[in-house]
Design a protein around this motif. Structure first.
Motif, PDB file in Angstrom:
ATOM      1  N   LEU A 239       8.177 -72.158-107.101  1.00  0.00           N
ATOM      2  CA  LEU A 239       7.840 -72.370-105.693  1.00  0.00           C
ATOM      3  C   LEU A 239       6.835 -71.329-105.213  1.00  0.00           C
ATOM      4  CD1 LEU A 239       8.261 -73.794-102.993  1.00  0.00           C
ATOM      5  CD2 LEU A 239      10.261 -72.327-102.607  1.00  0.00           C
ATOM      6  N   ASN A 240       7.036 -70.075-105.592  1.00  0.00           N
ATOM      7  CA  ASN A 240       6.089 -69.027-105.196  1.00  0.00           C
ATOM      8  C   ASN A 240       4.695 -69.303-105.742  1.00  0.00           C
ATOM      9  OD1 ASN A 240       7.853 -67.463-103.669  1.00  0.00           O
ATOM     10  ND2 ASN A 240       8.617 -66.360-105.464  1.00  0.00           N
TER      11      ASN A 240
ATOM     12  N   ASP B  98      17.125 -68.806-111.161  1.00  0.00           N
ATOM     13  CA  ASP B  98      16.187 -68.856-110.036  1.00  0.00           C
ATOM     14  C   ASP B  98      14.760 -69.176-110.488  1.00  0.00           C
ATOM     15  OD1 ASP B  98      15.720 -66.523-111.351  1.00  0.00           O
ATOM     16  OD2 ASP B  98      15.666 -65.241-109.572  1.00  0.00           O
TER      17      ASP B  98
ATOM     18  N   ALA C 142      15.241 -73.858 -99.309  1.00  0.00           N
ATOM     19  CA  ALA C 142      14.413 -72.687 -99.622  1.00  0.00           C
ATOM     20  C   ALA C 142      13.845 -72.024 -98.373  1.00  0.00           C
ATOM     21  CB  ALA C 142      13.275 -73.100-100.560  1.00  0.00           C
TER      22      ALA C 142
ATOM     23  N   ARG D 136      15.895 -78.276-103.215  1.00  0.00           N
ATOM     24  CA  ARG D 136      16.527 -76.971-102.999  1.00  0.00           C
ATOM     25  C   ARG D 136      16.300 -76.524-101.555  1.00  0.00           C
ATOM     26  NH1 ARG D 136      18.590 -78.157-106.981  1.00  0.00           N
ATOM     27  NH2 ARG D 136      18.765 -77.047-108.969  1.00  0.00           N
TER      28      ARG D 136
ATOM     29  N   ASP E 274      14.569 -69.167 -96.955  1.00  0.00           N
ATOM     30  CA  ASP E 274      14.292 -67.743 -97.167  1.00  0.00           C
ATOM     31  C   ASP E 274      13.011 -67.546 -97.972  1.00  0.00           C
ATOM     32  OD1 ASP E 274      16.574 -67.122 -95.797  1.00  0.00           O
ATOM     33  OD2 ASP E 274      17.803 -66.761 -97.581  1.00  0.00           O
ATOM     34  N   GLU E 275      12.746 -68.463 -98.897  1.00  0.00           N
ATOM     35  CA  GLU E 275      11.576 -68.312 -99.774  1.00  0.00           C
ATOM     36  C   GLU E 275      10.261 -68.639 -99.073  1.00  0.00           C
ATOM     37  OE1 GLU E 275      14.924 -67.852-101.961  1.00  0.00           O
ATOM     38  OE2 GLU E 275      14.496 -69.697-100.826  1.00  0.00           O
TER      39      GLU E 275
ATOM     40  N   TRP F  99      13.267 -71.893-110.355  1.00  0.00           N
ATOM     41  CA  TRP F  99      12.597 -72.740-109.372  1.00  0.00           C
ATOM     42  C   TRP F  99      11.945 -71.901-108.275  1.00  0.00           C
ATOM     43  CZ3 TRP F  99      14.022 -72.617-104.237  1.00  0.00           C
ATOM     44  CH2 TRP F  99      15.276 -72.074-103.920  1.00  0.00           C
ATOM     45  N   LYS F 100      12.519 -70.726-107.985  1.00  0.00           N
ATOM     46  CA  LYS F 100      11.929 -69.858-106.966  1.00  0.00           C
ATOM     47  C   LYS F 100      10.567 -69.334-107.430  1.00  0.00           C
ATOM     48  CE  LYS F 100      16.381 -68.356-105.080  1.00  0.00           C
ATOM     49  NZ  LYS F 100      17.229 -67.190-104.744  1.00  0.00           N
ATOM     50  N   ASN F 101      10.481 -68.983-108.709  1.00  0.00           N
ATOM     51  CA  ASN F 101       9.193 -68.532-109.245  1.00  0.00           C
ATOM     52  C   ASN F 101       8.163 -69.651-109.195  1.00  0.00           C
ATOM     53  OD1 ASN F 101      10.308 -66.002-109.849  1.00  0.00           O
ATOM     54  ND2 ASN F 101      10.993 -66.681-111.878  1.00  0.00           N
TER      55      ASN F 101
END
Length: 448
Positions: free
Chosen positions: A90-91, A84, A124, A122, A126-127, A86-88
């Motif tokens: 993105l944040n 994950d 995203a 992706r 939820d993000e 990519w989630k970091n």
């Protein structure tokens, strides 16, 4: 008239029949000054393309290093990176976009670019859903301020891909007015193009009512009819193409186009005389769509008539299709024009453009003559059945069991719009994002 046509071809401009009278009556000096501007030089030097041209404009911003580093995170090639990661990333991008006080113009452009790139690759929702109340105002502020061309283009791209990700009915009202103002007032042609595509995306995916969608279609038709003049982009092919493409996307959503067809078909037929092959093809695809939409399935309580399409050489599977209204009264003249474009041989058109024109207008002409035939319809005979192969030859493979058959013009319009927006992330988004998958129906491929 012949000399004027020759001048238009040599300059690379899009000049339709209605516009030629305006050009001949005093626009030559303005045209000469425009041709010498950097923006016009870039537009004329770029080869027209029906696939990926808008994406190239969005991403030709000198940030390849940023894209490559994000790609490493998305692909997960480094064993030390968590799944994950990519989630970091993105944040981090979200924080940078929202915190405008501690960001520079270039920094915001980088953050918007990275954010959009991740959202294309992706799913995203939820993000980003929890940050939407901060993200949207920040993006719209970047669009409104237009501090730099690059930041504005990146903000438009980020806004559009956010709309498709969130799949909310509330975004259109927040964004539409600002996007219209940007289309009209921006001095950058690339910004106008980006804003037109973002407006079409907002109207299609962002909760616009059918009346609002039809209003946007009328607005876009004025852009096309005036050759861009209505939004201060006279004879700018890229702007006219964007308006044609988004008109076509929204038209796929309108069930009954009869009232819209008369004005639209005249404008599109006029644009077949453009000196820009991209304008010609986009107009031609909309013409094919209008003919396709003039036929609807036979209702259960209707009687068969001579208007029912029941050709002997075509497959008999599927609904019987009935002609509901006449699209264009001078169809013989239109078919003659389409024949010329399908067989164009002038050296003033590049070899690459001639090939694209030949392929596109062979399909378009086929559908105008027989509106139940979609793109890439094959009239070749199957040796076993003796019937034509028909439509459905154009397919997009999503995974091992799912493929999308592009056998209708409305499907091709939607596919092209999604690819412009999502680029290489289209198939992943189709798998994960309901807003994307419901836009195009799929067929299940049987395993062998």
């Amino acid at each position: 008239m012949h000399d004027l046509r020759r001048q238009a071809l040599e300059s690379g401009k899009t000049v339709s029949r209605k516009a030629r009278s305006r050009v001949a009556s005093g626009a030559s000096s303005k045209a000469n000054s425009t041709l010498n501007s950097p923006a016009q030089s870039r537009a004329n030097s770029r080869a027209p393309s029906r696939q990926g041209s808008d994406d190239e404009e969005y991403l030709s911003d000198g940030t390849a290093w940023s894209t490559n580093s994000i790609d490493d995170i998305l692909n997960g090639d480094d064993v030390d990176l968590p799944p994950d990661a990519w989630k970091n990333e993105l944040n981090t991008r979200i924080e940078q976009i929202v915190d405008r006080k501690r960001s520079s113009t270039d920094g915001r452009a980088d953050s918007l670019h990275g954010y959009a790139h991740i959202l294309m690759a992706r799913y995203a929702k939820d993000e980003i859903e929890g940050h939407l109340r901060e993200l949207l105002p920040s993006m719209l502020r970047s669009i409104r301020a237009e501090t730099s061309e690059r930041e504005t283009i990146m903000a438009l791209k980020a806004l559009a891909v956010t709309i498709v990700t969130i799949d909310s009915d509330d975004i259109y009202d927040d964004a539409a007015d600002q996007l219209k103002r940007t289309i009209s007032s921006s001095e950058s042609m690339q910004v106008k193009v980006g804003a037109i595509h973002a407006l079409g995306t907002a109207a299609f995916f962002g909760g616009a009512s059918e009346d609002e969608q039809e209003d946007i279609m009328t607005y876009l038709l004025e852009v096309v009819e005036s050759d861009g003049l209505s939004v201060e982009a006279h004879d700018e092919g890229s702007v006219v193409i964007a308006a044609l493409e988004e008109w076509g996307l929204l038209a796929t959503e309108i069930e009954d186009l009869e009232a819209t067809t008369e004005a639209a078909i005249e404008t599109f037929v006029d644009q077949l005389e453009s000196a820009d092959s991209g304008v010609q093809i986009a107009a031609g695809e909309n013409i094919a769509l209008l003919y396709e939409k003039s036929y609807t399935p036979l209702e259960e309580d209707e009687n068969l008539s001579e208007e029912v399409d029941s050709e002997d050489d075509e497959p008999t599977t599927g609904d019987k299709m009935v002609k509901r209204y006449t699209v264009w009264r001078r169809q013989d003249q239109l078919l003659h024009t389409l024949d010329e474009l399908a067989n164009i041989s002038t050296r003033k058109v590049s070899k690459r453009d001639r090939k694209t024109l030949h392929s596109s207008f062979a399909d378009i002409r086929n559908s105008v003559e027989k509106p139940t035939r979609g793109p890439k319809y094959s009239t070749a005979l199957d040796q076993e059945t003796g019937r034509t192969y028909g439509g459905g030859r154009l397919k997009v493979r999503i995974n091992r069991t799912v493929e999308v058959r592009i056998d209708k013009w409305w499907k091709l319009q939607r596919l092209n719009a999604l690819r412009r927006l999502l680029q290489g992330g289209f198939t992943h988004q189709y798998d994960e994002n309901e807003a994307v998958s419901r836009t195009l129906p799929f067929s299940v491929t049987s395993k062998r």
